[in-house]
Every structure is written in C-alpha cells, then in structure tokens.
Design a protein around this motif. Structure first.
Motif, mmCIF file in Angstrom:
data_model
loop_
_atom_site.group_PDB
_atom_site.id
_atom_site.type_symbol
_atom_site.label_atom_id
_atom_site.label_comp_id
_atom_site.label_asym_id
_atom_site.label_seq_id
_atom_site.Cartn_x
_atom_site.Cartn_y
_atom_site.Cartn_z
ATOM 1 N N VAL B 136 0.770 -1.546 -0.106
ATOM 2 C CA VAL B 136 -0.113 -0.151 0.377
ATOM 3 C C VAL B 136 0.610 1.261 0.073
ATOM 4 C CG1 VAL B 136 -0.499 0.412 2.783
ATOM 5 C CG2 VAL B 136 -2.023 1.052 1.103
ATOM 6 N N ALA B 137 0.441 2.281 -0.458
ATOM 7 C CA ALA B 137 1.368 3.421 -0.539
ATOM 8 C C ALA B 137 1.777 4.033 0.741
ATOM 9 C CB ALA B 137 0.155 5.172 -1.097
ATOM 10 N N PHE B 138 2.012 4.328 0.818
ATOM 11 C CA PHE B 138 3.389 5.204 2.387
ATOM 12 C C PHE B 138 1.935 6.323 2.863
ATOM 13 C CE2 PHE B 138 5.660 8.063 5.389
ATOM 14 C CZ PHE B 138 5.923 7.072 6.281
ATOM 15 N N GLU B 139 1.550 6.637 2.246
ATOM 16 C CA GLU B 139 0.349 7.715 2.606
ATOM 17 C C GLU B 139 -0.793 6.922 3.380
ATOM 18 O OE1 GLU B 139 3.026 8.480 -0.147
ATOM 19 O OE2 GLU B 139 1.280 8.267 -0.668
ATOM 20 N N ARG B 140 -0.583 5.357 2.345
ATOM 21 C CA ARG B 140 -2.392 4.790 3.327
ATOM 22 C C ARG B 140 -1.507 3.870 4.097
ATOM 23 N NH1 ARG B 140 -5.424 2.736 -1.722
ATOM 24 N NH2 ARG B 140 -6.438 2.709 -0.564
ATOM 25 N N PHE B 141 -0.646 3.976 5.002
ATOM 26 C CA PHE B 141 0.010 3.010 6.096
ATOM 27 C C PHE B 141 -0.604 3.896 7.049
ATOM 28 C CE2 PHE B 141 1.920 0.677 8.696
ATOM 29 C CZ PHE B 141 2.403 -0.320 8.784
ATOM 30 N N PRO B 142 -1.970 3.140 7.767
ATOM 31 C CA PRO B 142 -2.331 3.865 8.516
ATOM 32 C C PRO B 142 -0.862 4.150 10.319
ATOM 33 C CG PRO B 142 -3.720 2.037 8.186
ATOM 34 C CD PRO B 142 -2.468 2.072 7.882
ATOM 35 N N TYR B 143 -1.095 5.476 10.831
ATOM 36 C CA TYR B 143 -0.327 5.660 11.942
ATOM 37 C C TYR B 143 -1.542 5.354 13.374
ATOM 38 C CZ TYR B 143 2.531 8.914 9.551
ATOM 39 O OH TYR B 143 3.627 9.446 8.793
ATOM 40 N N PHE B 246 13.966 -5.676 14.613
ATOM 41 C CA PHE B 246 14.817 -4.141 14.477
ATOM 42 C C PHE B 246 14.221 -3.696 13.368
ATOM 43 C CE2 PHE B 246 16.002 -6.677 18.371
ATOM 44 C CZ PHE B 246 15.326 -6.039 19.260
ATOM 45 N N CYS B 247 12.900 -3.232 13.500
ATOM 46 C CA CYS B 247 12.887 -2.057 12.176
ATOM 47 C C CYS B 247 13.015 -0.663 12.146
ATOM 48 C CB CYS B 247 11.454 -2.565 11.817
ATOM 49 S SG CYS B 247 11.225 -1.034 10.587
ATOM 50 N N TYR B 248 14.300 0.175 11.534
ATOM 51 C CA TYR B 248 14.376 1.213 11.480
ATOM 52 C C TYR B 248 14.480 1.692 10.305
ATOM 53 C CZ TYR B 248 19.069 -0.877 9.607
ATOM 54 O OH TYR B 248 19.738 -2.496 8.916
ATOM 55 N N GLU B 249 13.304 1.132 8.950
ATOM 56 C CA GLU B 249 12.874 1.685 8.244
ATOM 57 C C GLU B 249 11.685 1.423 7.327
ATOM 58 O OE1 GLU B 249 17.475 1.595 4.815
ATOM 59 O OE2 GLU B 249 15.526 0.880 4.442
ATOM 60 N N MET B 250 11.144 2.111 6.989
ATOM 61 C CA MET B 250 10.001 1.580 5.893
ATOM 62 C C MET B 250 9.909 2.456 4.704
ATOM 63 S SD MET B 250 6.776 2.306 9.174
ATOM 64 C CE MET B 250 5.443 1.840 7.520
ATOM 65 N N TYR B 251 9.316 1.887 4.045
ATOM 66 C CA TYR B 251 9.291 1.772 2.386
ATOM 67 C C TYR B 251 10.765 2.606 2.267
ATOM 68 C CZ TYR B 251 4.787 1.504 2.422
ATOM 69 O OH TYR B 251 3.424 0.613 3.115
ATOM 70 N N GLY B 252 11.849 2.314 2.133
ATOM 71 C CA GLY B 252 13.118 2.583 2.169
ATOM 72 C C GLY B 252 13.679 3.394 2.653
ATOM 73 N N LYS B 253 13.306 4.337 3.450
ATOM 74 C CA LYS B 253 13.601 5.105 4.300
ATOM 75 C C LYS B 253 12.840 5.440 5.405
ATOM 76 C CE LYS B 253 11.165 8.584 0.302
ATOM 77 N NZ LYS B 253 10.068 8.032 0.209
ATOM 78 N N PRO B 254 14.454 6.272 6.498
ATOM 79 C CA PRO B 254 14.486 6.108 8.046
ATOM 80 C C PRO B 254 12.980 6.265 8.095
ATOM 81 C CG PRO B 254 15.796 7.624 7.276
ATOM 82 C CD PRO B 254 15.251 7.357 6.157
ATOM 83 N N LEU B 255 13.039 5.256 9.710
ATOM 84 C CA LEU B 255 11.765 5.146 10.117
ATOM 85 C C LEU B 255 10.838 7.024 10.657
ATOM 86 C CD1 LEU B 255 10.092 2.814 10.889
ATOM 87 C CD2 LEU B 255 10.364 2.598 13.580
ATOM 88 N N ASP B 256 10.062 6.928 10.321
ATOM 89 C CA ASP B 256 9.385 8.596 11.063
ATOM 90 C C ASP B 256 8.629 8.334 12.393
ATOM 91 O OD1 ASP B 256 6.624 7.501 10.131
ATOM 92 O OD2 ASP B 256 6.211 9.210 9.145
#
Lengths: 232, 307
Positions: B136-143, B246-256
């Motif tokens: 799913v597009a990053f914008e549509r991955f819920p916070y 231990f996840c530090y990236e989502m969608y290839g970018k550092p975790l926001d």
C-alpha cells in the motif's frame, strides 16, 4: 399431568390412560443443541462488538464504514472484552459442534438430517405449505426437506465460521486455508457471511418452534415427545 | 402399571432400523403388531429394578426408527426427569453469568487460546511476503497512536539500552544495529481492530542482534520499554523467528516519528499492538511482571497475539 386422560381409538380396552411418547432426540443431540444455542448467541453478539472496531471490509485509509451496529445488540462491552468472550466461546462452539457431527456420523443419524439432491424437489411443496397455505405434503421421514435444508445449513455455517475464524485468528499458521478463502481479507468477509447465515436461520427456527408448540419444544429438552404425530 | 398394553411376547426384531412402512395408513396397525416387551430392555430392567414393570415399548415405531413407548403419566414424569438430569452440564454455562466467576473464566479462555497459539507457532513457518505492487502507498499506511503522537525522542543522542540475561549489556547506538545485515520485507500488518495493510519494512534481524549482544536465547521473553511509556513482552520463540526485525526503515526511508523512530519491533507473525514503537530499553528475562506484560495486554487483550 397425572389427571390428563387420553382417549384414543385403539386404547378403548385400556384401563389406565397411558401416553404415547417417542424418543426423538438423544441426549447428545440435545446437549449439543443447547450448548450451541448459547455459544452462537455469545459469538454473534461479541462478533458484532468486534466488528464495531472497524465496521468495514475496505481499506483502513480511507475508511468507509459499512454499517453502524447498535451497541444494544452487542456483547462484551468493548473490543478487548468481546475478544475474550469470542476466544473463550470459540472452544465451546467448536467442541459441541464436533460432538454433534461425530455423534451423527457414528450413529448413522446423519442420514435423517443431511440435505441431499433428492430433497431438492420437496423444498418448494414444504415452503408452500408453511408460508403460502399450500396443502400439507405427506410426512414420511423424520425431517421434511425444508427442515433438512435448514439443519444442514447450520452445520455448513458452523464449519465455515470455524474455518474462516481460524484464518482470521492465525493467518500465518493456516496460510493454506487463507489462500483457499482468497486471502486474509476475504476470510473476514466469509466469516461475517457465515454469521449472517446463522442470523437467517434463527428467526425461522424460532417461529417454527412457536408454531409447533410446547410439546415439540419440550422434546428438545427431555428427548421424549408426547403424542407424536406419526403414531395413530 | 397398566398391564393391558403389554402385548404377547415375541422375539425382538433382528433389524435395528427396519424400513418404515411405505403406506402411512398402515402405520398404526404395524405398530400394534410390533408391541413386544422389548427383549433389549431387559438389560435396562436389570440395571433399574424400578423398571421391571416397564410399559410396552413400540420399537422403532417412528419414521426414523424412534423408540415409542406407551406409559402412564407418572412414568412419563420419571422419564423426563431422568433425561433432564443428562442436560445438567449445560447449566455449567450459567457460571459465565455470575459476575464473580466471569472474569476468571474468560481469563482462562484467553490463556487456553494463547497456549494453543504458542503450540501452533512454527519458527520455520514464514509469514506471507508480497511483491512491491501489493504494498500500500506510504500515505495510506495508518499511524496508530495510543495516547501521544510523538514522545520527542532526541534522535541524535538516542541509544538502545540492553539489559537482563545478556553477555554484553549496555547502550547501543543505531549505527551499531545497522552494522548488522539489513533485511527488507513486504509483509502484512494486522490490527486487532480488524484492518490489515501490506507495508515495506527494513531492519536488522532480531535474532542477529540478540546473538550480537550475547543474549541467552534459552530465556523465555524479551521485554521492551518505549520512549512514550508503551511497553511490551514477546516470547523468545517469536523473537528468533527469521522475519522478526528491529526495524529502522519503512519504504526504504528511515522510520519517521509517527511510526516509532528511530527503532521499533516488526513481527509479521504478531498482531499490531505487539509491534512496539520508539524502542528505548530491551530486556531478556525469564519472568514477566504480572502488571507489566504489555500496555494493551494488561487491560485484557491476548498476550500472545500471534498470527
């Protein structure tokens, strides 16, 4: 009860007033029936509460709510509470369901209840009798085709709700089941539809029980039916 | 007991389920012939002397071979009572209606389910992974915020505190964690609310890091404490699963910040609330504190939370 005197054609010579009783429902069937009645009620009520947390089958973003389930018909109070009930009664539901199915298979009684292709032609005459004042079709079996259809469908919905529930609960461990259902997302739809199946069965079932009266209802409690219609 | 309804003794029918008469009109007559002081019932009678004078049994007179009896009203009462007793176990369900018992019972149900979940878990069984087009597009991955949006972690000075049953406890920088092999996976995130979303995650295999810090992998749990006050505990079996990161990236970018920067747990074999964000401290342990098993778990949600 003791004062009831039964005058019957063939018992003119009888001194006392014996009653005719037929043992219609073995205790395993009655036990499974009542346990299941409670379990289905709890699972539907808590299931609707769980559904309230995300009342949609679409994506989370944007979320389009499908229907607003009134709190009044839900059980469990909140999502966590409803899940506790659901995860407890799923065992009771599956347990009593298995008991029933195994018993029916072991005793051969499944032949009375299972709806097969041969019963199809009898469905309409029976429905016409029940709902459209048609003539009463002759009763020559324990259950009429419409009854067989109804009872067989509950077993079907029971199996479907169990399998779809397994997929929702453990999509990773039962990946092959998830795959069969079209994926995790579809399993949630199937799970909901199997509940709809139960909800479709229950009102008709209760109406029939009311129409057939206390004597018929009581036979699902004690097994013995007084003055069964098939004994003259 | 009325004697007159007892018929002449005849041998019991050899057939267990005789065919019902084809003509319903014959029914009554057929039954009259079948009146026999049931031979099979004699064993019954031996067990229950009260039934010695048992009334006639019209064997299998119903259309489905139901046993049909003709009895006096008093006998009917006795028969009904006996059958009612067999249903007594159903009343056990009534314990769920007692407020005092309900809590413990539901807790037992939850524990039973968690126990079964642990038994079902296969360390080698991988969660489904997806091609990029299914993500799913990053914008549509819920916070999903539980109470605060952002604990304001100072990303430059952040370290992960490692405690408990490990050979090398202490403070670990993000760069030390990132020095281990990186894994990227597209997996499904399932929320307890019922929604699911496929996302792209990158990070260090938890098993690699646990080995690097010399963790006792025979210990039972890993506890996680988060910068926002959230806390979790995970079974070691799941921590050693190859897809647990231990996840530090989502969608290839550092975790926001919204998704738990700089480090979070990502376990495709666990439900959403187990994926602790804003990791601050991890502790390898054999004992869980009763009121510190997990933020949602302590309020009544499943502890195991396995998928």
């Amino acid at each position: 009860m003791a004062t009831t005197v039964n005058v019957r054609k063939q018992s003119v010579a009888e001194v006392a007033a014996p009653l005719t009783l037929a043992y219609e429902h073995p205790w395993v069937v009655r036990f499974a029936h009542w346990v299941n009645a409670v379990a289905v009620l709890v699972l539907v009520g808590t299931g609707l509460q769980i559904f309230r947390a995300f009342p949609s089958f679409g994506p989370k973003i944007p979320q389009k709510n499908l229907l607003d389930v009134p709190r009044l018909i839900t059980l469990g109070g909140w999502l966590g509470g409803a899940l506790q009930w659901h995860f407890t009664f799923m065992w009771i539901f599956v347990g009593s369901g298995l008991l029933y199915v195994i018993y029916q298979l072991a005793t051969g009684h499944w032949r009375q209840v299972l709806f097969t292709a041969r019963d199809i032609k009898g469905v309409w005459p029976m429905a016409r009798y029940y709902f459209f004042f048609g003539p009463k079709p002759p009763v020559d079996a324990a259950y009429n085709p419409l009854q067989k259809l109804a009872y067989t469908s509950t077993v079907f919905f029971g199996v479907l709700s169990t399998l779809t529930g397994l997929v929702l609960y453990k999509p990773d461990q039962f990946w092959w089941l998830a795959w069969l259902m079209g994926g995790f997302h579809y399993a949630r739809i199937w799970h909901f539809l199997s509940m709809c199946g139960f909800l479709a069965f229950i009102p008709g079932h209760l109406i029939m029980v009311l129409l057939h009266g206390w004597n018929n209802f009581y036979s699902m409690v004690t097994g013995w039916k007084r003055d069964p219609e098939y004994v003259e | 007991m009325p004697d007159d309804i007892r018929g002449e003794p005849k041998p019991a029918e050899p057939e267990e389920h005789p065919q019902p008469p084809t003509e319903p009109a014959d029914h009554g007559a057929a039954q009259a012939d079948q009146r026999v002081p049931q031979a099979a019932a004699q064993s019954d009678a031996a067990a229950q002397p009260r039934e010695a004078a048992a009334p006639a049994v019209l064997r299998h007179a119903g259309p489905a071979g139901e046993e049909v009896r003709r009895v006096a009203p008093a006998e009917r009462k006795r028969m009904n009572r006996r059958e009612l007793l067999k249903l007594v176990p159903v009343v056990a369900l009534g314990t769920f209606a007692v407020p005092k018992l309900r809590g413990p019972l539901l807790n037992d149900g939850l524990h039973l389910s968690d126990w079964a979940s642990g038994k079902l878990f296969g360390r080698a069984r991988l969660a489904q992974t997806f091609p990029n087009r299914d993500v799913v597009a990053f914008e549509r991955f819920p916070y999903n915020f539980y109470d605060v949006a952002d604990p304001g972690v100072d990303l430059d000075r952040w370290t992960l505190t490692v405690e408990g049953l490990v050979q090398h406890p202490g403070e670990y920088k993000l760069s030390q964690i990132q020095a281990l092999p990186k894994v990227t996976q597209n997996t499904r995130h399932v929320c307890v609310e019922g929604w699911d979303v496929i996302g792209s995650f990158g990070g260090t295999r938890a098993s690699d890091f646990l080995r690097a810090i010399g963790a006792d992998t025979s210990a039972r749990f890993l506890e996680a404490e988060c910068a926002d006050g959230y806390y979790e505990s995970i079974d070691m079996e799941t921590m050693l699963h190859p897809q647990t990161l231990f996840c530090y990236e989502m969608y290839g970018k550092p975790l926001d910040r919204g998704h738990g920067a700089p480090l979070r747990l990502q376990m495709p074999t666990k439900i959403g609330y187990k994926q602790a964000k804003y990791l601050d401290t991890i502790r390898v342990t054999n004992v869980l504190r009763a009121d510190k098993r997990g933020y949602w778990e302590d309020q009544g949600y499943s502890w195991y939370g396995g998928l």
